[in-house]
Design a protein around this motif. Sequence first.
Motif, short mmCIF file in Angstrom:
data_model
loop_
_atom_site.label_atom_id
_atom_site.label_comp_id
_atom_site.label_asym_id
_atom_site.label_seq_id
_atom_site.Cartn_x
_atom_site.Cartn_y
_atom_site.Cartn_z
N ASN A 82 72.13 94.47 -23.13
CA ASN A 82 70.82 95.08 -22.89
C ASN A 82 69.89 94.26 -22.01
N LYS A 83 70.40 93.27 -21.27
CA LYS A 83 69.54 92.38 -20.47
C LYS A 83 69.16 92.93 -19.10
N GLU A 84 69.72 94.05 -18.68
CA GLU A 84 69.50 94.55 -17.33
C GLU A 84 68.03 94.77 -16.96
N PRO A 85 67.21 95.38 -17.82
CA PRO A 85 65.79 95.56 -17.43
C PRO A 85 65.08 94.23 -17.16
N LEU A 86 65.45 93.20 -17.90
CA LEU A 86 64.83 91.89 -17.72
C LEU A 86 65.24 91.28 -16.38
N LEU A 87 66.49 91.45 -16.02
CA LEU A 87 67.00 90.90 -14.75
C LEU A 87 66.48 91.67 -13.54
N ALA A 88 66.02 92.90 -13.76
CA ALA A 88 65.50 93.71 -12.66
C ALA A 88 64.13 93.21 -12.19
#
Length: 134
Positions: A82-88
């Motif tokens: 679930n880390k994708e929004p943070l990396l965006a």
Amino acid sequence: MKKTFGKNERLCSPRIIGRLFQRGSTEVHTFYLFPFRVLYIIEKESPPPLSQVLFSVSKKSFKRAVDRNLIRRRCREAYRLNKEPLLALSTESRPSYIAFLYLAKEITSYDVIETAMKQSLKRLEKLPRAAQKP
């Protein structure tokens, strides 16, 4: 994007871990979201390319290493997926160093941990911009 959790994303530096857990520090921001307490630092100059993350489970609450390892594995897996929004987020507005402290007194299911992780990451997306304003 590959859903991996490599060595470059793990927080290993004793100096930075010390900064995260320093009492009374103004650079460390925190919030609670059951079963986690989340501590983070936004590095203004020379931030790492990826957010570095630490997962901690209290030995006082869970005497057996098997239980602590199970909880840490569940937390890492929830973060990895679930880390994708943070990396965006841009490198300047993203938290550079994050610590997830597991506070529950019992072993919770993966579903509870994943829900809390999603909410924590969503909150981390919004908080850094507010935290940067002096």
